[in-house]
Design a protein around this motif. Structure first.
Motif, mmCIF file in Angstrom:
data_model
loop_
_atom_site.group_PDB
_atom_site.id
_atom_site.type_symbol
_atom_site.label_atom_id
_atom_site.label_comp_id
_atom_site.label_asym_id
_atom_site.label_seq_id
_atom_site.Cartn_x
_atom_site.Cartn_y
_atom_site.Cartn_z
ATOM 1 N N GLY A 108 0.803 -1.236 0.000
ATOM 2 C CA GLY A 108 0.000 0.000 0.000
ATOM 3 C C GLY A 108 0.824 1.268 0.000
ATOM 4 O O GLY A 108 0.279 2.374 -0.004
ATOM 5 N N HIS A 109 2.146 1.113 0.023
ATOM 6 C CA HIS A 109 3.041 2.279 0.029
ATOM 7 C C HIS A 109 3.818 2.359 -1.288
ATOM 8 O O HIS A 109 3.805 1.420 -2.095
ATOM 9 N N ALA A 110 4.566 3.453 -1.451
ATOM 10 C CA ALA A 110 5.378 3.646 -2.662
ATOM 11 C C ALA A 110 6.668 2.821 -2.608
ATOM 12 O O ALA A 110 7.430 2.817 -3.587
ATOM 13 N N GLN A 249 -1.741 12.290 -0.775
ATOM 14 C CA GLN A 249 -1.467 10.892 -0.452
ATOM 15 C C GLN A 249 -2.760 10.187 -0.018
ATOM 16 O O GLN A 249 -3.531 10.728 0.770
ATOM 17 N N LYS A 252 -8.093 8.412 -3.490
ATOM 18 C CA LYS A 252 -8.270 7.468 -4.597
ATOM 19 C C LYS A 252 -9.479 7.787 -5.454
ATOM 20 O O LYS A 252 -9.745 7.087 -6.435
ATOM 21 N N ILE A 309 -5.602 3.609 5.778
ATOM 22 C CA ILE A 309 -4.161 3.780 6.034
ATOM 23 C C ILE A 309 -3.455 2.443 5.735
ATOM 24 O O ILE A 309 -3.888 1.393 6.210
ATOM 25 N N PRO A 310 -2.410 2.457 4.923
ATOM 26 C CA PRO A 310 -1.798 1.179 4.526
ATOM 27 C C PRO A 310 -0.937 0.501 5.594
ATOM 28 O O PRO A 310 -0.699 -0.700 5.515
ATOM 29 N N THR A 311 -0.456 1.250 6.567
ATOM 30 C CA THR A 311 0.369 0.625 7.614
ATOM 31 C C THR A 311 -0.553 0.054 8.688
ATOM 32 O O THR A 311 -1.311 0.801 9.306
ATOM 33 N N SER A 334 1.821 4.701 13.527
ATOM 34 C CA SER A 334 1.032 5.063 12.353
ATOM 35 C C SER A 334 -0.352 5.527 12.787
ATOM 36 O O SER A 334 -0.825 5.180 13.868
ATOM 37 N N ASP A 335 -0.986 6.291 11.904
ATOM 38 C CA ASP A 335 -2.387 6.635 12.124
ATOM 39 C C ASP A 335 -3.238 5.387 11.877
ATOM 40 O O ASP A 335 -2.882 4.532 11.060
ATOM 41 N N ALA A 338 -6.957 8.761 9.162
ATOM 42 C CA ALA A 338 -6.530 10.172 9.054
ATOM 43 C C ALA A 338 -7.485 10.957 8.143
ATOM 44 O O ALA A 338 -7.085 11.961 7.557
ATOM 45 N N ALA A 341 -7.901 14.723 9.091
ATOM 46 C CA ALA A 341 -6.725 15.516 8.704
ATOM 47 C C ALA A 341 -6.674 15.677 7.191
ATOM 48 O O ALA A 341 -6.361 16.757 6.673
ATOM 49 N N ALA A 342 -7.004 14.595 6.469
ATOM 50 C CA ALA A 342 -6.984 14.668 4.999
ATOM 51 C C ALA A 342 -7.990 15.699 4.500
ATOM 52 O O ALA A 342 -7.752 16.361 3.475
HETATM 53 C C1 FMN Z 1 -3.177 13.243 6.438
HETATM 54 C C2 FMN Z 1 -2.641 11.887 6.060
HETATM 55 C C3 FMN Z 1 -2.028 11.089 7.025
HETATM 56 C C4 FMN Z 1 -1.531 9.832 6.702
HETATM 57 N N1 FMN Z 1 -0.942 9.084 7.691
HETATM 58 C C5 FMN Z 1 -0.464 7.857 7.387
HETATM 59 C C6 FMN Z 1 0.120 7.026 8.404
HETATM 60 O O1 FMN Z 1 0.233 7.404 9.575
HETATM 61 N N2 FMN Z 1 0.550 5.800 8.047
HETATM 62 C C7 FMN Z 1 0.462 5.339 6.759
HETATM 63 O O2 FMN Z 1 0.858 4.207 6.488
HETATM 64 N N3 FMN Z 1 -0.095 6.086 5.772
HETATM 65 C C8 FMN Z 1 -0.548 7.327 6.054
HETATM 66 N N4 FMN Z 1 -1.126 8.087 5.062
HETATM 67 C C9 FMN Z 1 -1.270 7.529 3.699
HETATM 68 C C10 FMN Z 1 0.047 7.275 2.964
HETATM 69 O O3 FMN Z 1 0.896 8.400 2.985
HETATM 70 C C11 FMN Z 1 -0.202 6.849 1.527
HETATM 71 O O4 FMN Z 1 -1.232 5.897 1.462
HETATM 72 C C12 FMN Z 1 1.058 6.234 0.921
HETATM 73 O O5 FMN Z 1 2.075 7.222 0.855
HETATM 74 C C13 FMN Z 1 0.855 5.615 -0.478
HETATM 75 O O6 FMN Z 1 0.381 6.562 -1.389
HETATM 76 P P1 FMN Z 1 -1.038 6.385 -2.131
HETATM 77 O O7 FMN Z 1 -1.990 5.915 -1.081
HETATM 78 O O8 FMN Z 1 -1.369 7.745 -2.653
HETATM 79 O O9 FMN Z 1 -0.862 5.359 -3.203
HETATM 80 C C14 FMN Z 1 -1.650 9.347 5.369
HETATM 81 C C15 FMN Z 1 -2.252 10.158 4.384
HETATM 82 C C16 FMN Z 1 -2.768 11.404 4.728
HETATM 83 C C17 FMN Z 1 -3.423 12.247 3.666
#
Ligand code: FMN
Length: 384
Positions: A108-110, A249, A252, A309-311, A334-335, A338, A341-342
């Motif tokens: 779920g991450h880059a 981030q 979708k 949240i992917p984590t 991790s959150d 979120a 906040a988003a």
């Molecule tokens: C405000 C905000 C907070 C975030 N906090 C987390 C976090 O604590 N842990 C995490 O894994 N992803 C978090 N994310 C999401 C990831 O940054 C994001 O899913 C990841 O970088 C992959 O990018 P994509 O989902 O756009 O493909 C957050 C996103 C936003 C907008």
């Protein structure tokens, strides 16, 4: 045309942004930006970093005696816990093995596509920049745009409509009381019953080591008819707002007004009929305030879908980049959710794009020149 670029890693020394194209004369202070930064740091379901962050901005150029001067505006947000990351994030060459090197890509991450693309064996080189820490600077940039919008009397608000399957049934009028409630709500929700359901699903996800996404809505009021254009794909207001919001981030999906639902309805139930009483107006606002890429004078209503949240505290399976051995992705902090906040980040990006479209239409090197053009235009619209 307004432009901005950000730089900075999640655990680096600071985040930086350079904003270009702002007219001179906008009244601005670091406190204006800090207030918005604080709003991003709220929200039920956030992780440990919020306790150490307490962001505040430093403006190092483009502002003098409380007003923009027309030159590039430079913003800096220092990372409070950089001291603990000085060695790991050092810019100097080192021949010691980095204990904080990351070879395990998180689902779920880059991490994995970024590591392969940039030929990194240490995935920290990807995750530090891909992190949503960068959204702090997006909010700071949006705070500047909001100061520009204030001169136009444009109001921009957001609220959370759903977290997981806990959602609001109807959409509220954004009265003063509703707006106060949103700001006071731990999940930015105007509806008390929905707020309780949202907090309950966050608690349940937390207990299960899981995470949640949701939907937030942005409403931009008092945007005059005629902002954006139908003539080119990259000057359409809806296209540019979508791009800015999809650039956040974990976002979708972006919908305007009735959005995807319109695809399942008959045209007679979708399109907003036109009436006239001291000016043109629509009987409904299913289009969400934009037709043909141009604002039509109604509220601009945008919904954004954020993925969970992917984590996860309950780790997902992955494979080590160098050994190819399977492993379960572990986490530091991790959150859980979120979305609130988003929503604040979404407001910021929507503010920036709206300001950009206004500058495109009304131009001007000084804000008074811009506002003078704007008032002339409003007078013309009133006579149509
Ligand atoms: C405000 C905000 C907070 C975030 N906090 C987390 C976090 O604590 N842990 C995490 O894994 N992803 C978090 N994310 C999401 C990831 O940054 C994001 O899913 C990841 O970088 C992959 O990018 P994509 O989902 O756009 O493909 C957050 C996103 C936003 C907008």
């Amino acid at each position: 045309m307004l432009r901005f670029l950000t730089a900075g890693e999640s655990h680096g020394k600071c985040l930086t942004a350079i904003l270009e194209g702002l007219p001179s004369g906008i009244i601005l202070s670091e406190e204006d930006i800090d207030r918005e930064l604080q709003r991003r740091q709220q929200g039920y379901g956030r992780g440990g970093r919020m306790q150490i962050e307490k962001d505040c901005v430093e403006i190092t150029s483009g502002l003098r005696h409380g007003r923009t001067i027309g030159s590039p505006l430079c913003l800096i947000i220092h990372n409070r816990d950089f001291e603990n990351w000085k060695e790991i994030m050092s810019t100097r060459a080192t021949d010691t093995t980095d204990a904080a090197a990351v070879s395990k890509p998180r689902p779920g991450h880059a991490d994995l596509p970024g590591g392969i693309k940039y030929r990194h064996t240490d995935l920290r080189n990807i995750l530090e920049r891909a992190s949503a820490r960068e959204t702090a600077m997006k909010v700071a940039v949006g705070a500047v745009a909001k100061k520009l919008l204030a001169g136009f009397d444009i109001q921009l608000n957001s609220y959370v409509a759903a977290i997981g399957d806990a959602s609001m049934e109807s959409h509220p009028d954004l009265t003063e009381a509703a707006l106060n409630r949103i700001e006071a709500s731990p999940v930015r929700c105007p509806d008390e019953a929905a707020e309780k359901r949202m907090m309950a699903v966050i608690d349940a996800a937390k207990a299960a080591g899981d995470s949640l996404g949701g939907i937030f809505r942005i409403i931009i009021r008092k945007v005059p008819v005629g902002i954006g254009t139908h003539v080119h794909w990259d000057r359409r207001l809806d296209a540019n707002l979508s791009r800015a919001l999809m650039g956040i981030q974990a976002i979708k999906g972006v919908e305007f007004g009735m959005g995807f639902h319109a695809a399942r309805e008959l045209g007679s139930r979708v399109h907003d009929e036109i009436f006239y009483r001291n000016g043109f107006y629509h009987g409904t606002n299913n289009a969400g305030g934009i037709e043909g890429g141009i604002s039509n004078g109604e509220d601009i209503v945008i919904s954004c879908a954020m993925k969970p949240i992917p984590t996860l505290y309950s780790p997902l399976r992955s494979v080590d980049l160098s050994t190819k051995a399977p492993y379960a992705a572990g986490i530091e902090r991790s959150d859980i959710c979120a979305v609130p906040a988003a929503a604040v980040v979404g407001e910021a990006m929507a503010a920036w794009e709206t300001a950009n479209a206004l500058m495109e239409k009304f131009g001007g090197d000084n804000i008074n020149e811009t506002l003078c053009n704007y008032r002339h235009y409003l007078a013309y619209v009133q006579e149509v």
